[in-house]
Design an enzyme around this catalytic site. Structure first.
Site, mmCIF file in Angstrom:
data_model
loop_
_atom_site.group_PDB
_atom_site.id
_atom_site.type_symbol
_atom_site.label_atom_id
_atom_site.label_comp_id
_atom_site.label_asym_id
_atom_site.label_seq_id
_atom_site.Cartn_x
_atom_site.Cartn_y
_atom_site.Cartn_z
ATOM 1 N N TYR A 78 0.840 -1.206 0.000
ATOM 2 C CA TYR A 78 0.000 0.000 0.000
ATOM 3 C C TYR A 78 0.877 1.260 0.000
ATOM 4 C CZ TYR A 78 -3.909 3.037 1.273
ATOM 5 O OH TYR A 78 -4.872 4.002 1.270
ATOM 6 N N PHE A 95 -22.691 11.052 -25.534
ATOM 7 C CA PHE A 95 -22.001 10.197 -26.518
ATOM 8 C C PHE A 95 -21.652 8.840 -25.937
ATOM 9 C CE2 PHE A 95 -17.601 10.585 -25.005
ATOM 10 C CZ PHE A 95 -17.670 11.746 -24.233
#
Ligand code: F0G
Length: 483
Positions: free
Chosen positions: A81, A456
């Site tokens: 991490y 779109f």
């Protein structure tokens, strides 16, 4: 690097500088099935299922082929991490290529745009750029800013063969700065390989002039490097002053002049992800806190570590002069072949893909019948080829509900890098030529379901009349039993 080196000598045929080692089987539905599938997808190529597509030319984003070295690097990703070695390797590669010390990771290009806008754009601000990109503009206007497009005049002229149609009109930029006042301009955005006008490049000279003007007026210069790879190639082969520079030298000279650079690694570096880089610590500090908030911890920013390894290696490949030409020379082949046949293409061939001028292809079809969308639907019917509408459908309506007609009605046929073979490129040319011969059969589209934002992506349209059945019948008559 000589332009001819990667072509076959006699025919000017482009040459793949790689060999295929992993393949994916393709499927081509019959023309009758293609009509049905296009309608099931609301005549919107974004809504097609990829399994029904023979040549996916929708985009070059996240679909470029990776190399063996990238795949190998992905296997040694340091899955942590915080503080991963992968991040250190990526930092080192970025510094090696761009000479930058600082890096803010983000999950893709538009995430960088979000962070830049959050950090720098205030209501009433004006952001000049050579041309907008859909996501860039959306983030700026979302925060009350306004985009001003200052591309040179030739940029909007499809047949003008100016080698650098993405260039800024520098006198207009200076006039705008004086008119608005530099205090209302947080940054100037320079989009390498200008996407929406056909992947057209800027010259190094022009980009350096813009950066110098920014410096003179105390405005930040921001380079969108998502499409930098193809742009670098064009600088090398089209800009006389740069012909003896290496791609690395060109990149460094450009990067040194910019305050901030951001990129989508879905395009740059044949990978996924993105980020913002700079040598200016103060600017980085202004944006840093947004990374854990919107993206992820500072050493991964929402990216998978494996993708970060792929970027680190992919960036080095981008500097390889035998690799960098691979997108542009195949695009050029497609454009040259179609232009020679009389198909109205955006000239000269740019990066990203080949762009057909749909207004001229479907001469006389009004903007509100969406010629670029109609042509995209027709090409899928003709060949199972999925392109992308880059015209009025990709615009957003004006506030009063009227249509905002696009300056250019384009059908974009993206050529993801290292993906298609020359015979596939030739197949595409063949089907576009057939469609051009039969263009009188192509009709318009109308909305069936029109979303208020990003129409779109999600919108659905219907053909006006039964032109698609007639087109399919003509295909059958011409091609017999063949697919
Ligand atoms: N800038 C440019 C010039 C782009 O072309 C894109 C994406 C972005 C920013 C946004 O990056 O997709 O990683 O969030 N262009 C894609 C395309 C979507 O198909 O042309 P992203």
């Amino acid at each position: 690097m000589s332009e001819v080196k990667f072509y076959c000598k006699d025919q000017q045929v482009p040459l793949e500088m790689h060999k295929v080692r992993v393949v994916q089987k393709l499927f081509l539905p019959t023309v009758e099935e293609r009509v049905a599938k296009m309608n099931a997808a609301g005549n919107n190529t974004f809504l097609l299922q990829n399994k029904d597509v023979f040549m996916d030319m929708l985009t070059d984003s996240g679909v470029n082929a990776m190399s063996d070295n990238q795949m190998a690097a992905m296997m040694q990703a340091d899955d942590s991490y915080a503080g991963s070695e992968t991040c250190n390797r990526l930092l080192k590669s970025l510094e090696d290529v761009f000479g930058t010390k600082y890096f803010l990771p983000a999950h893709q290009g538009r995430a960088c745009e979000n962070i830049l806008a959050e950090a720098f754009v205030r209501p009433g601000d004006v952001i000049p750029m050579n041309f907008h990109f859909t996501t860039t503009k959306a983030h700026i206007t979302r925060l009350g800013g306004r985009v001003e497009e200052l591309v040179c005049l030739s940029g909007l002229d499809p047949r003008n063969t100016d080698p650098f149609k993405g260039n800024f009109d520098i006198p207009r930029l200076e006039a705008l700065i004086k008119e608005v006042g530099p205090e209302h301009i947080p940054f100037v955005r320079i989009e390498a390989g200008t996407n929406l006008i056909g992947g057209q490049p800027l010259s190094l000279e022009n980009m350096l002039q813009v950066a110098a003007l920014c410096k003179q007026y105390g405005i930040l210069s921001v380079l969108d490097a998502s499409l930098l790879q193809d742009n670098l190639y064009f600088i090398k082969v089209r800009e006389a002053a740069c012909k003896d520079m290496t791609i690395r030298e060109i990149t460094r000279k450009l990067a040194d002049a910019m305050d901030l650079i951001y990129f989508s690694a879905r395009k740059l570096g044949f990978a996924r992800g993105g980020g913002i880089i700079s040598n200016n610590e103060k600017l980085i500090l202004k944006m840093k806190e947004f990374i854990p908030l919107f993206e992820g911890f500072l050493t991964y920013g929402g990216m998978e570590v494996r993708s970060m390894e792929a970027i680190a290696v992919g960036l080095q490949e981008t500097m390889d002069e035998e690799i960098i030409c691979q997108g542009p020379i195949f695009i050029e082949q497609l454009v040259k072949e179609l232009d020679a046949y009389g198909v109205p293409m955006i000239l000269p061939a740019g990066g990203l893909g080949a762009h057909i001028n749909a207004s001229e292809f479907l001469e006389g079809m009004p903007h509100d019948q969406y010629p670029a969308g109609a042509l995209a639907a027709a090409l899928y019917i003709a060949g199972g080829i999925r392109g992308m509408e880059r015209g009025t459908i990709s615009e957003q309506r004006n506030e009063d509900g009227t249509e905002r007609y696009a300056e250019l009605e384009l059908l974009r046929l993206a050529c993801p890098r290292r993906v298609f073979t020359l015979s596939q490129i030739k197949y595409c040319a063949d089907r576009v030529k057939w469609l051009y011969d039969n263009r009188k059969l192509i009709g318009g589209l109308k909305w069936e379901d029109e979303p208020a934002v990003l129409r779109f992506f999600f919108g659905r349209l219907k053909p006006l009349g039964d032109w698609q059945e007639k087109l399919a019948a003509k295909f059958r008559a011409d091609f017999g039993d063949s697919l």
